[in-house]
Design a protein around this motif. Structure first.
Motif, PDB file in Angstrom:
ATOM      1  N   ILE A 249       0.850  -1.189   0.000  1.00  0.00           N
ATOM      2  CA  ILE A 249       0.000   0.000   0.000  1.00  0.00           C
ATOM      3  C   ILE A 249       0.881   1.232   0.000  1.00  0.00           C
ATOM      4  CG2 ILE A 249      -1.723   1.326   1.291  1.00  0.00           C
ATOM      5  CD1 ILE A 249      -2.815  -1.339   2.309  1.00  0.00           C
ATOM      6  N   ILE A 250       0.640   2.096  -0.965  1.00  0.00           N
ATOM      7  CA  ILE A 250       1.378   3.347  -1.061  1.00  0.00           C
ATOM      8  C   ILE A 250       0.397   4.502  -1.000  1.00  0.00           C
ATOM      9  CG2 ILE A 250       3.217   2.273  -2.407  1.00  0.00           C
ATOM     10  CD1 ILE A 250       2.042   3.610  -4.903  1.00  0.00           C
ATOM     11  N   ASP A 251       0.930   5.705  -0.913  1.00  0.00           N
ATOM     12  CA  ASP A 251       0.105   6.898  -0.895  1.00  0.00           C
ATOM     13  C   ASP A 251      -0.276   7.276  -2.324  1.00  0.00           C
ATOM     14  OD1 ASP A 251      -0.992   9.251   0.603  1.00  0.00           O
ATOM     15  OD2 ASP A 251       0.388  10.331  -0.711  1.00  0.00           O
ATOM     16  N   ASP A 252      -1.573   7.412  -2.585  1.00  0.00           N
ATOM     17  CA  ASP A 252      -2.034   7.854  -3.898  1.00  0.00           C
ATOM     18  C   ASP A 252      -1.449   9.245  -4.147  1.00  0.00           C
ATOM     19  OD1 ASP A 252      -3.602   9.157  -5.948  1.00  0.00           O
ATOM     20  OD2 ASP A 252      -5.163   7.657  -5.666  1.00  0.00           O
ATOM     21  N   PRO A 253      -0.641   9.421  -5.192  1.00  0.00           N
ATOM     22  CA  PRO A 253       0.023  10.723  -5.402  1.00  0.00           C
ATOM     23  C   PRO A 253      -0.935  11.860  -5.731  1.00  0.00           C
ATOM     24  CG  PRO A 253       0.359   9.273  -7.288  1.00  0.00           C
ATOM     25  CD  PRO A 253      -0.281   8.435  -6.220  1.00  0.00           C
ATOM     26  N   VAL A 254      -2.156  11.542  -6.119  1.00  0.00           N
ATOM     27  CA  VAL A 254      -3.135  12.580  -6.449  1.00  0.00           C
ATOM     28  C   VAL A 254      -4.057  12.856  -5.264  1.00  0.00           C
ATOM     29  CG1 VAL A 254      -5.072  13.208  -7.947  1.00  0.00           C
ATOM     30  CG2 VAL A 254      -3.080  12.035  -8.907  1.00  0.00           C
ATOM     31  N   ALA A 255      -4.699  11.801  -4.735  1.00  0.00           N
ATOM     32  CA  ALA A 255      -5.706  11.984  -3.681  1.00  0.00           C
ATOM     33  C   ALA A 255      -5.133  11.836  -2.280  1.00  0.00           C
ATOM     34  CB  ALA A 255      -6.839  10.981  -3.874  1.00  0.00           C
ATOM     35  N   HIS A 256      -3.904  11.295  -2.171  1.00  0.00           N
ATOM     36  CA  HIS A 256      -3.273  11.044  -0.864  1.00  0.00           C
ATOM     37  C   HIS A 256      -4.129  10.126  -0.002  1.00  0.00           C
ATOM     38  CE1 HIS A 256      -0.209  13.903  -1.947  1.00  0.00           C
ATOM     39  NE2 HIS A 256      -1.147  14.809  -2.200  1.00  0.00           N
ATOM     40  N   THR A 257      -4.730   9.148  -0.662  1.00  0.00           N
ATOM     41  CA  THR A 257      -5.481   8.089   0.009  1.00  0.00           C
ATOM     42  C   THR A 257      -4.734   6.777  -0.217  1.00  0.00           C
ATOM     43  OG1 THR A 257      -6.825   7.898  -2.011  1.00  0.00           O
ATOM     44  CG2 THR A 257      -7.730   9.223  -0.198  1.00  0.00           C
ATOM     45  N   PRO A 258      -5.093   5.703   0.493  1.00  0.00           N
ATOM     46  CA  PRO A 258      -4.382   4.433   0.285  1.00  0.00           C
ATOM     47  C   PRO A 258      -4.534   3.923  -1.143  1.00  0.00           C
ATOM     48  CG  PRO A 258      -5.647   4.391   2.326  1.00  0.00           C
ATOM     49  CD  PRO A 258      -6.067   5.631   1.600  1.00  0.00           C
ATOM     50  N   LEU A 259      -3.430   3.499  -1.737  1.00  0.00           N
ATOM     51  CA  LEU A 259      -3.428   2.933  -3.082  1.00  0.00           C
ATOM     52  C   LEU A 259      -2.898   1.509  -2.971  1.00  0.00           C
ATOM     53  CD1 LEU A 259      -3.910   3.566  -6.124  1.00  0.00           C
ATOM     54  CD2 LEU A 259      -1.493   4.174  -6.263  1.00  0.00           C
ATOM     55  N   VAL A 260      -3.747   0.544  -3.287  1.00  0.00           N
ATOM     56  CA  VAL A 260      -3.405  -0.865  -3.125  1.00  0.00           C
ATOM     57  C   VAL A 260      -2.732  -1.391  -4.394  1.00  0.00           C
ATOM     58  CG1 VAL A 260      -4.309  -3.181  -2.676  1.00  0.00           C
ATOM     59  CG2 VAL A 260      -5.329  -1.181  -1.531  1.00  0.00           C
ATOM     60  N   ILE A 261      -1.519  -1.904  -4.255  1.00  0.00           N
ATOM     61  CA  ILE A 261      -0.758  -2.476  -5.368  1.00  0.00           C
ATOM     62  C   ILE A 261      -0.699  -3.990  -5.180  1.00  0.00           C
ATOM     63  CG2 ILE A 261       1.401  -2.439  -6.658  1.00  0.00           C
ATOM     64  CD1 ILE A 261      -0.019   0.279  -6.537  1.00  0.00           C
ATOM     65  N   PRO A 262      -1.422  -4.754  -5.987  1.00  0.00           N
ATOM     66  CA  PRO A 262      -1.416  -6.225  -5.825  1.00  0.00           C
ATOM     67  C   PRO A 262      -0.047  -6.811  -6.123  1.00  0.00           C
ATOM     68  CG  PRO A 262      -3.255  -5.489  -7.204  1.00  0.00           C
ATOM     69  CD  PRO A 262      -2.329  -4.323  -7.062  1.00  0.00           C
ATOM     70  N   LEU A 263       0.341  -7.800  -5.345  1.00  0.00           N
ATOM     71  CA  LEU A 263       1.596  -8.514  -5.575  1.00  0.00           C
ATOM     72  C   LEU A 263       1.330  -9.877  -6.204  1.00  0.00           C
ATOM     73  CD1 LEU A 263       3.543  -7.767  -2.271  1.00  0.00           C
ATOM     74  CD2 LEU A 263       3.716  -6.602  -4.481  1.00  0.00           C
ATOM     75  N   GLY A 264       0.112 -10.379  -6.080  1.00  0.00           N
ATOM     76  CA  GLY A 264      -0.185 -11.728  -6.559  1.00  0.00           C
ATOM     77  C   GLY A 264       0.377 -12.762  -5.610  1.00  0.00           C
ATOM     78  N   ASN A 265       0.260 -13.999  -5.984  1.00  0.00           N
ATOM     79  CA  ASN A 265       0.705 -15.087  -5.111  1.00  0.00           C
ATOM     80  C   ASN A 265       2.199 -15.339  -5.190  1.00  0.00           C
ATOM     81  OD1 ASN A 265      -1.908 -15.639  -4.200  1.00  0.00           O
ATOM     82  ND2 ASN A 265      -2.346 -16.898  -6.016  1.00  0.00           N
ATOM     83  N   SER A 266       2.837 -14.812  -6.253  1.00  0.00           N
ATOM     84  CA  SER A 266       4.271 -15.082  -6.433  1.00  0.00           C
ATOM     85  C   SER A 266       5.107 -13.807  -6.427  1.00  0.00           C
ATOM     86  CB  SER A 266       4.482 -15.836  -7.759  1.00  0.00           C
ATOM     87  OG  SER A 266       3.728 -17.019  -7.786  1.00  0.00           O
ATOM     88  N   GLY A 267       4.547 -12.736  -5.857  1.00  0.00           N
ATOM     89  CA  GLY A 267       5.262 -11.473  -5.853  1.00  0.00           C
ATOM     90  C   GLY A 267       5.118 -10.757  -7.182  1.00  0.00           C
ATOM     91  N   ILE A 268       5.881  -9.702  -7.378  1.00  0.00           N
ATOM     92  CA  ILE A 268       5.795  -8.905  -8.609  1.00  0.00           C
ATOM     93  C   ILE A 268       6.525  -9.621  -9.736  1.00  0.00           C
ATOM     94  CG2 ILE A 268       6.399  -6.710  -9.680  1.00  0.00           C
ATOM     95  CD1 ILE A 268       6.254  -5.427  -6.928  1.00  0.00           C
ATOM     96  N   ARG A 269       5.848  -9.771 -10.867  1.00  0.00           N
ATOM     97  CA  ARG A 269       6.480 -10.372 -12.036  1.00  0.00           C
ATOM     98  C   ARG A 269       5.769  -9.867 -13.291  1.00  0.00           C
ATOM     99  NH1 ARG A 269       4.341 -16.678 -11.997  1.00  0.00           N
ATOM    100  NH2 ARG A 269       2.124 -16.199 -12.238  1.00  0.00           N
ATOM    101  N   GLN A 270       6.438  -9.984 -14.384  1.00  0.00           N
ATOM    102  CA  GLN A 270       5.842  -9.629 -15.661  1.00  0.00           C
ATOM    103  C   GLN A 270       5.377 -10.883 -16.373  1.00  0.00           C
ATOM    104  OE1 GLN A 270       8.825  -7.341 -17.718  1.00  0.00           O
ATOM    105  NE2 GLN A 270       7.998  -5.411 -16.928  1.00  0.00           N
ATOM    106  N   CYS A 271       4.190 -10.805 -17.000  1.00  0.00           N
ATOM    107  CA  CYS A 271       3.657 -11.977 -17.715  1.00  0.00           C
ATOM    108  C   CYS A 271       4.132 -11.942 -19.166  1.00  0.00           C
ATOM    109  CB  CYS A 271       2.129 -11.953 -17.679  1.00  0.00           C
ATOM    110  SG  CYS A 271       1.467 -12.122 -16.013  1.00  0.00           S
TER     111      CYS A 271
END
Length: 271
Positions: A249-271
């Motif tokens: 969870i990071i700070d939304d750079p526009v609204a300054h509200t919580p911004l949820v970034i999914p990691l998935g089950n295997s962490g961050i990866r490119q498909c």
């Protein structure tokens, strides 16, 4: 806002909800804070829409009670409930050839005496509702010729024409393009913050809920996992508990509200 002085106008007490023998939720205690934009969030099948149906009296709880303005909602005549709560369901439908103005005018039904003619106050309410939703220019257009976003605005205008101060909306952004979703959420935000409407809205997009709502109710398997302001309750632990999703969870750079970034089950990866 301080809600300690005035009790919530709409609340459920020990609600057990279901359809036939299928239990959806049990012993729910929920309050819709006055003057807030409440988003009801959670995974599919967790009871969001069912809760909204119970709060609006569209369904009768198996057990427990819903209170509206301090009295049991079941004790009110149907028209009186409609004068106090505006509801937009997912399944709202109307004849395709009906005009926008005719659709919005249906919102006046709770206020019209039996055998009454169309009154000046009805016309004023309809015009105000169309102006508030930005659809005045579409008044004579058939509903079935509208875009998805325009159609949703027309339905919301119909609810506004009821002149209630509590609005319940079940997934109003579903099937809309992202631009229409944002357009609609900004409209709801204005209705809440500029005009003082109390909103309870079922939303699927968690980040939209965090950005636009002032209060969240998070459900999982028919239970309330957390409720409160987005910044106060949205944590990685909550998202995993509600959605079973690893995230950061990071700070939304526009609204300054919580911004949820999914990691998935295997962490961050490119498909």
């Amino acid at each position: 806002m301080n809600h300690a002085i005035t009790p919530p106008r709409l609340q459920g007490e020990q609600l057990t909800l279901g359809y036939g023998k299928k239990l959806i939720a049990s012993e729910l205690n929920v309050s819709i804070p006055n003057g807030e934009f409440t988003a009801i969030i959670g995974p599919n099948g967790c009871g969001k829409s069912t809760l909204l149906r119970a709060l609006s009296r569209l369904m009768k709880p198996m057990a427990g009670h819903v209170r509206l303005d301090g009295a049991l909602i079941s004790d009110y005549p149907t028209k009186e409930v409609a004068r106090r709560i505006g509801l937009l369901t997912q399944s709202a439908s109307a004849p395709g050839d009906i005009s926008v103005a005719e659709l919005v005018a249906r919102g006046r039904y709770p206020h019209q005496p039996v055998f009454s003619r169309w009154r000046d106050e009805d016309e004023v309410a309809v015009q105000h509702a169309m102006k508030a939703t930005g659809i005045t220019a579409l008044a004579g257009q058939a509903v079935d010729t509208l875009s998805g976003g325009q159609r949703q605005r027309a339905w919301i205008a119909m609810v506004l024409a009821q002149e209630t101060s509590i609005l319940l909306l079940d997934e109003p952004t579903t099937w809309l393009d992202i631009s229409y979703q944002i357009d609609l959420l900004e409209l709801l935000c204005d209705l809440n913050r500029e005009q003082g409407y109390t909103l309870a809205v079922v939303l699927h997009d968690l980040n939209q809920a965090c950005r636009y709502a002032t209060h969240l109710i998070a459900l999982r398997d028919g239970k309330i996992v957390a409720q409160g302001a987005p910044k106060a309750i949205v944590t990685t632990e909550l998202i995993e508990a509600v959605y079973g999703l690893r995230c950061m969870i990071i700070d939304d750079p526009v609204a300054h509200t919580p911004l949820v970034i999914p990691l998935g089950n295997s962490g961050i990866r490119q498909c």
